[in-house]
Design a protein around this motif. Structure first.
Motif, PDB file in Angstrom:
ATOM      1  N   GLN A 118     -34.602  47.491   0.363  1.00 11.60           N
ATOM      2  CA  GLN A 118     -34.885  48.675   1.179  1.00 11.60           C
ATOM      3  C   GLN A 118     -34.451  48.490   2.624  1.00 11.60           C
ATOM      4  OE1 GLN A 118     -39.158  49.125   0.328  1.00 11.60           O
ATOM      5  NE2 GLN A 118     -38.705  51.127  -0.544  1.00 11.60           N
ATOM      6  N   GLN A 119     -34.326  47.228   3.049  1.00  9.21           N
ATOM      7  CA  GLN A 119     -33.975  46.925   4.437  1.00  9.21           C
ATOM      8  C   GLN A 119     -32.509  46.494   4.582  1.00  9.21           C
ATOM      9  OE1 GLN A 119     -36.057  47.554   6.908  1.00  9.21           O
ATOM     10  NE2 GLN A 119     -37.588  48.229   5.434  1.00  9.21           N
ATOM     11  N   ASP A 120     -31.666  46.822   3.607  1.00  8.94           N
ATOM     12  CA  ASP A 120     -30.251  46.426   3.662  1.00  8.94           C
ATOM     13  C   ASP A 120     -29.568  46.929   4.939  1.00  8.94           C
ATOM     14  OD1 ASP A 120     -30.455  45.090   1.283  1.00  8.94           O
ATOM     15  OD2 ASP A 120     -29.241  46.489   0.105  1.00  8.94           O
ATOM     16  N   LEU A 121     -29.794  48.193   5.276  1.00 13.44           N
ATOM     17  CA  LEU A 121     -29.149  48.755   6.469  1.00 13.44           C
ATOM     18  C   LEU A 121     -29.657  48.071   7.726  1.00 13.44           C
ATOM     19  CD1 LEU A 121     -27.333  50.757   7.919  1.00 13.44           C
ATOM     20  CD2 LEU A 121     -29.206  52.439   7.832  1.00 13.44           C
ATOM     21  N   HIS A 122     -30.955  47.860   7.803  1.00 13.42           N
ATOM     22  CA  HIS A 122     -31.526  47.191   8.975  1.00 13.42           C
ATOM     23  C   HIS A 122     -30.903  45.818   9.190  1.00 13.42           C
ATOM     24  CE1 HIS A 122     -34.431  45.637  11.877  1.00 13.42           C
ATOM     25  NE2 HIS A 122     -34.577  44.583  11.093  1.00 13.42           N
ATOM     26  N   LEU A 123     -30.815  45.027   8.107  1.00  9.68           N
ATOM     27  CA  LEU A 123     -30.237  43.677   8.231  1.00  9.68           C
ATOM     28  C   LEU A 123     -28.760  43.747   8.573  1.00  9.68           C
ATOM     29  CD1 LEU A 123     -31.749  40.921   7.814  1.00  9.68           C
ATOM     30  CD2 LEU A 123     -32.980  42.904   6.958  1.00  9.68           C
ATOM     31  N   ALA A 124     -28.033  44.724   8.012  1.00  6.82           N
ATOM     32  CA  ALA A 124     -26.609  44.876   8.320  1.00  6.82           C
ATOM     33  C   ALA A 124     -26.429  45.211   9.794  1.00  6.82           C
ATOM     34  CB  ALA A 124     -25.996  45.962   7.437  1.00  6.82           C
ATOM     35  N   GLN A 125     -27.257  46.108  10.322  1.00  3.19           N
ATOM     36  CA  GLN A 125     -27.197  46.458  11.747  1.00  3.19           C
ATOM     37  C   GLN A 125     -27.536  45.252  12.608  1.00  3.19           C
ATOM     38  OE1 GLN A 125     -29.972  49.740  12.033  1.00  3.19           O
ATOM     39  NE2 GLN A 125     -28.347  51.270  11.861  1.00  3.19           N
ATOM     40  N   PHE A 126     -28.566  44.546  12.228  1.00  4.03           N
ATOM     41  CA  PHE A 126     -29.030  43.361  12.950  1.00  4.03           C
ATOM     42  C   PHE A 126     -27.922  42.323  13.060  1.00  4.03           C
ATOM     43  CE2 PHE A 126     -31.802  39.374  12.044  1.00  4.03           C
ATOM     44  CZ  PHE A 126     -31.741  38.966  13.360  1.00  4.03           C
ATOM     45  N   PHE A 127     -27.278  41.999  11.950  1.00  7.58           N
ATOM     46  CA  PHE A 127     -26.219  40.991  11.944  1.00  7.58           C
ATOM     47  C   PHE A 127     -25.011  41.471  12.747  1.00  7.58           C
ATOM     48  CE2 PHE A 127     -27.567  38.960   7.617  1.00  7.58           C
ATOM     49  CZ  PHE A 127     -28.748  38.546   8.200  1.00  7.58           C
ATOM     50  N   LYS A 128     -24.679  42.766  12.621  1.00 10.59           N
ATOM     51  CA  LYS A 128     -23.515  43.304  13.336  1.00 10.59           C
ATOM     52  C   LYS A 128     -23.745  43.278  14.849  1.00 10.59           C
ATOM     53  CE  LYS A 128     -20.145  44.615  12.305  1.00 10.59           C
ATOM     54  NZ  LYS A 128     -18.804  43.983  12.372  1.00 10.59           N
ATOM     55  N   VAL A 129     -24.958  43.604  15.284  1.00  6.26           N
ATOM     56  CA  VAL A 129     -25.257  43.570  16.718  1.00  6.26           C
ATOM     57  C   VAL A 129     -25.111  42.151  17.260  1.00  6.26           C
ATOM     58  CG1 VAL A 129     -27.061  43.858  18.466  1.00  6.26           C
ATOM     59  CG2 VAL A 129     -26.744  45.605  16.710  1.00  6.26           C
ATOM     60  N   LEU A 130     -25.622  41.163  16.522  1.00  6.83           N
ATOM     61  CA  LEU A 130     -25.484  39.768  16.957  1.00  6.83           C
ATOM     62  C   LEU A 130     -24.011  39.358  17.024  1.00  6.83           C
ATOM     63  CD1 LEU A 130     -28.374  38.036  14.990  1.00  6.83           C
ATOM     64  CD2 LEU A 130     -28.235  38.353  17.459  1.00  6.83           C
ATOM     65  N   GLU A 131     -23.225  39.854  16.082  1.00  4.11           N
ATOM     66  CA  GLU A 131     -21.787  39.558  16.095  1.00  4.11           C
ATOM     67  C   GLU A 131     -21.132  40.171  17.331  1.00  4.11           C
ATOM     68  OE1 GLU A 131     -17.896  41.123  13.661  1.00  4.11           O
ATOM     69  OE2 GLU A 131     -19.706  40.703  12.481  1.00  4.11           O
ATOM     70  N   LEU A 132     -21.514  41.428  17.649  1.00  8.62           N
ATOM     71  CA  LEU A 132     -20.969  42.099  18.826  1.00  8.62           C
ATOM     72  C   LEU A 132     -21.416  41.427  20.117  1.00  8.62           C
ATOM     73  CD1 LEU A 132     -21.447  45.838  17.760  1.00  8.62           C
ATOM     74  CD2 LEU A 132     -19.310  44.549  17.821  1.00  8.62           C
ATOM     75  N   MET A 133     -22.546  40.726  20.062  1.00  7.79           N
ATOM     76  CA  MET A 133     -23.042  39.999  21.233  1.00  7.79           C
ATOM     77  C   MET A 133     -22.291  38.680  21.425  1.00  7.79           C
ATOM     78  SD  MET A 133     -27.141  40.738  20.780  1.00  7.79           S
ATOM     79  CE  MET A 133     -27.702  40.052  22.345  1.00  7.79           C
ATOM     80  N   GLU A 134     -21.354  38.406  20.502  1.00  8.69           N
ATOM     81  CA  GLU A 134     -20.434  37.264  20.591  1.00  8.69           C
ATOM     82  C   GLU A 134     -21.127  35.914  20.435  1.00  8.69           C
ATOM     83  OE1 GLU A 134     -18.337  37.793  24.261  1.00  8.69           O
ATOM     84  OE2 GLU A 134     -17.293  39.603  23.565  1.00  8.69           O
ATOM     85  N   PHE A 135     -22.171  35.889  19.621  1.00  8.21           N
ATOM     86  CA  PHE A 135     -22.808  34.617  19.297  1.00  8.21           C
ATOM     87  C   PHE A 135     -22.041  33.972  18.143  1.00  8.21           C
ATOM     88  CE2 PHE A 135     -26.651  36.826  21.039  1.00  8.21           C
ATOM     89  CZ  PHE A 135     -26.871  35.947  22.110  1.00  8.21           C
ATOM     90  N   PRO A 136     -21.477  32.795  18.328  1.00 11.08           N
ATOM     91  CA  PRO A 136     -20.692  32.162  17.260  1.00 11.08           C
ATOM     92  C   PRO A 136     -21.517  31.868  16.012  1.00 11.08           C
ATOM     93  CG  PRO A 136     -21.099  30.622  19.067  1.00 11.08           C
ATOM     94  CD  PRO A 136     -21.503  31.973  19.552  1.00 11.08           C
ATOM     95  N   TRP A 137     -22.845  31.700  16.179  1.00 13.47           N
ATOM     96  CA  TRP A 137     -23.702  31.387  15.039  1.00 13.47           C
ATOM     97  C   TRP A 137     -24.097  32.623  14.236  1.00 13.47           C
ATOM     98  CZ3 TRP A 137     -28.039  34.125  16.111  1.00 13.47           C
ATOM     99  CH2 TRP A 137     -28.383  34.299  17.464  1.00 13.47           C
ATOM    100  N   ALA A 138     -23.678  33.803  14.687  1.00 14.60           N
ATOM    101  CA  ALA A 138     -24.029  35.032  13.965  1.00 14.60           C
ATOM    102  C   ALA A 138     -23.499  35.008  12.535  1.00 14.60           C
ATOM    103  CB  ALA A 138     -23.489  36.250  14.711  1.00 14.60           C
ATOM    104  N   LYS A 139     -22.383  34.310  12.342  1.00 12.39           N
ATOM    105  CA  LYS A 139     -21.798  34.218  10.998  1.00 12.39           C
ATOM    106  C   LYS A 139     -22.630  33.346  10.067  1.00 12.39           C
ATOM    107  CE  LYS A 139     -18.843  30.177  11.910  1.00 12.39           C
ATOM    108  NZ  LYS A 139     -19.718  29.721  13.011  1.00 12.39           N
ATOM    109  N   ASP A 140     -23.576  32.627  10.600  1.00  8.90           N
ATOM    110  CA  ASP A 140     -24.390  31.710   9.804  1.00  8.90           C
ATOM    111  C   ASP A 140     -25.696  32.337   9.333  1.00  8.90           C
ATOM    112  OD1 ASP A 140     -22.515  29.626  10.199  1.00  8.90           O
ATOM    113  OD2 ASP A 140     -23.367  29.223  12.172  1.00  8.90           O
TER     114      ASP A 140
END
Length: 209
Positions: A118-140
């Motif tokens: 049920q929280q798939d979209l929330h987690l997808a948004q969460f991970f994408k925001v961290l990626e846009l924040m340029e954290f190299p560990w976001a991919k982990d």
């Protein structure tokens, strides 16, 4: 709690301590142990503000009628709200702050979020925001989702506690074991083993509780 009201925080600490105590007891029966119990409610304003500051510096925050959000429509994820009109934070804000805090503290190699589908979209948004924040560990970061059990609803009061499920399972296992008296006699403390107390895995070749 958002305003730092000590009476509200005091009540929350009591309930959290009771909850963690119960979790620990149930996990112990499953031979599962954790070094830390951390939740988004523990993420302080400091880490939330750090997250918002970085997002603002990168030009990622949009203001919409007093709400602060990140536009993720080009990735078909809609708009991720970070702050409500009244200035209070929501799960996404605390999740972002929490991820930053955990990396700073633990320098993790991988962080796994086990959260319902049920929280798939929330987690997808969460991970994408961290990626846009340029954290190299976001991919982990990884999301492992799961479905829901038909008929279960905590909000409606339809739920089965883990303790109840384990008790029922132990009863069924013991009943099955009792069908073979010879093998049952070979097992030390069969009821204890079936309840998962002290023993998670029964090394007796005849039974595995």
């Amino acid at each position: 709690m958002e305003d730092g009201d000590e009476e509200a925080l005091k009540d929350w600490r009591v309930w959290r301590e009771l909850s963690v105590k119960k979790y620990t007891e149930e996990y112990d029966r499953l031979n599962v142990h954790f070094d830390h119990y951390l939740g988004e409610s523990l993420v302080g304003k400091e880490w939330q503000d750090k997250a918002l500051t970085r997002l603002d510096e990168l030009g990622l925050i949009e203001d919409h009628d007093g709400m602060k959000l990140v536009n993720l429509e080009q990735w078909k994820m809609g708009k991720a709200v970070l702050r409500k009109k009244d200035g209070t934070s929501i799960y996404l804000t605390r999740d972002i702050g929490g991820a930053i805090e955990r990396y700073e503290k633990f320098k993790f190699d991988k962080m796994i979020y086990v959260v319902s589908a049920q929280q798939d979209l929330h987690l997808a948004q969460f991970f994408k925001v961290l990626e846009l924040m340029e954290f190299p560990w976001a991919k982990d970061l990884e999301h492992i989702n799961y479905g829901l059990v038909t008929g279960m609803s905590t909000r409606k009061g339809y739920r089965c506690l883990l303790s109840q499920l384990m008790k029922e399972s132990a009863s069924v296992i013991y009943e099955k074991m009792s069908e073979n008296a010879d093998k049952l006699a070979q097992v030390e403390d069969p009821q204890v083993r079936c309840r998962g107390e002290r023993y998670l895995w029964n090394q007796n070749p005849g039974f595995h509780c």
